[in-house]
Design an enzyme around this catalytic site. Sequence first.
Site, PDB file in Angstrom:
ATOM      1  CB  CYS A 178      74.970  50.337  52.249  1.00 21.77           C
ATOM      2  SG  CYS A 178      74.063  49.645  53.657  1.00 21.77           S
ATOM      3  CG  ASP A 220      64.526  37.351  51.545  1.00 24.31           C
ATOM      4  OD1 ASP A 220      64.358  38.520  51.913  1.00 24.31           O
ATOM      5  OD2 ASP A 220      63.606  36.641  51.107  1.00 24.31           O
ATOM      6  CG  ASP A 221      65.867  42.106  52.760  1.00 27.58           C
ATOM      7  OD1 ASP A 221      66.736  42.817  52.241  1.00 27.58           O
ATOM      8  OD2 ASP A 221      64.733  41.963  52.280  1.00 27.58           O
ATOM      9  CG  HIS A 229      82.984  40.200  69.718  1.00 19.20           C
ATOM     10  ND1 HIS A 229      83.647  39.609  70.765  1.00 19.20           N
ATOM     11  CD2 HIS A 229      83.836  40.172  68.669  1.00 19.20           C
ATOM     12  CE1 HIS A 229      84.845  39.205  70.364  1.00 19.20           C
ATOM     13  NE2 HIS A 229      84.984  39.553  69.092  1.00 19.20           N
ATOM     14  CB  SER A 230      84.433  45.556  71.102  1.00 18.15           C
ATOM     15  OG  SER A 230      85.031  45.136  72.320  1.00 18.15           O
ATOM     16  CG  ASP A 258      74.051  45.599  57.404  1.00 22.90           C
ATOM     17  OD1 ASP A 258      75.213  45.989  57.140  1.00 22.90           O
ATOM     18  OD2 ASP A 258      73.136  45.579  56.564  1.00 22.90           O
TER      19      ASP A 258
END
Length: 352
Positions: free
Chosen positions: A22, A55-56, A144-145, A73
């Site tokens: 992060c 918010d999260d 997805h890549s 994330d």
Amino acid sequence: MKESVHEMAEQGPIVFCTGGGCTAKLGAGVLSRILEKLPRGEKDPDLLVGYDSRDDAAVYRITEDIALVQTVDFFPPMVDDPYTFGQIAAANALSDVYAMGGEVKTALNLVCFPESMDLNVLGEILRGGAEKVAEAGGTLAGGHSIADTGVKYGLSVTGLVDPHRLTANDTGRPGDKLLLTKALGVGLICTANRVGEAAPEQMEAAVRSMTTLNKTAAEIARRYEVHAATDVTGFSFLGHLHEMMGEKLSCVIDAHAVPVLPGAWEAADACLYTAAGQRNRNHTGPFVRFEKVPFPMEEILFDPQTSGGLLFAVAPQDAAALEAELQAAGLPAKIVGTIGEKQTPEITVTYE
């Protein structure tokens, strides 16, 4: 396969772990300026939580008793071992569902990976992530890549929550106690580790914290009167606390009560902090007054966390019992402050 993975991990400080987690997030100030310019569109009454609330996760009501929790994330590695990185990235992504009071249902992999890198490394990343999704009780449903110049991994996660039991981040009340479920300092320790200044046991403790799901904390909290919650990640303890106050509340934090990982204080004292930590200070610092707080502790409170703990606003009559039950479950949970009516400064930090 393991030999190949470990060989890649040994070469990792240059090509694999370059300072991720992060700490790689854009700063809160930059994001605020961008998001406030986006067109809002017509308000949907069933969108209970959207990006405008900081918010999260997003929450969308399906029925009176069921709402979808949606979050995503992903980030670059902050550790050299691919399997551990996969675990941390997945735990971090899953955490947003727990912060909203929800249960994890499905997850999709998000992968950026260089075509020239050993695919065994990717396999280990995905294995670590898949194990955490399973531990959460969710189902890994695809992903997805893309080929990229660097490694990045994370999840898009869907959960369910009862709209009546939703815990947004800015719905605390004056008198609520603030309770933190994990120790702070993983950003500082990972930085110290990259320059060879963290003891092995310090890095091991940080990894244990980052790979621990917030599932247990969230499940225990459901038995108590919790008015608001957030997970503490890249914007730091104080940054996410600022979001919790929502420009309508204030709080007093006892920094001496805040749980801190071993080695974090020493890393801060040695100025081994991150650029992301300084962005956090620049953005949130104007809302904070420190009273006799040592500088290393200030840095810990601004330190970006990866897969950090939950921060609850708990009814005062329930706070001690919730703290005790979380501690009995093996979590380093502590009551760290109290919410009050709005005043200036918004956040007062003492060191008693």
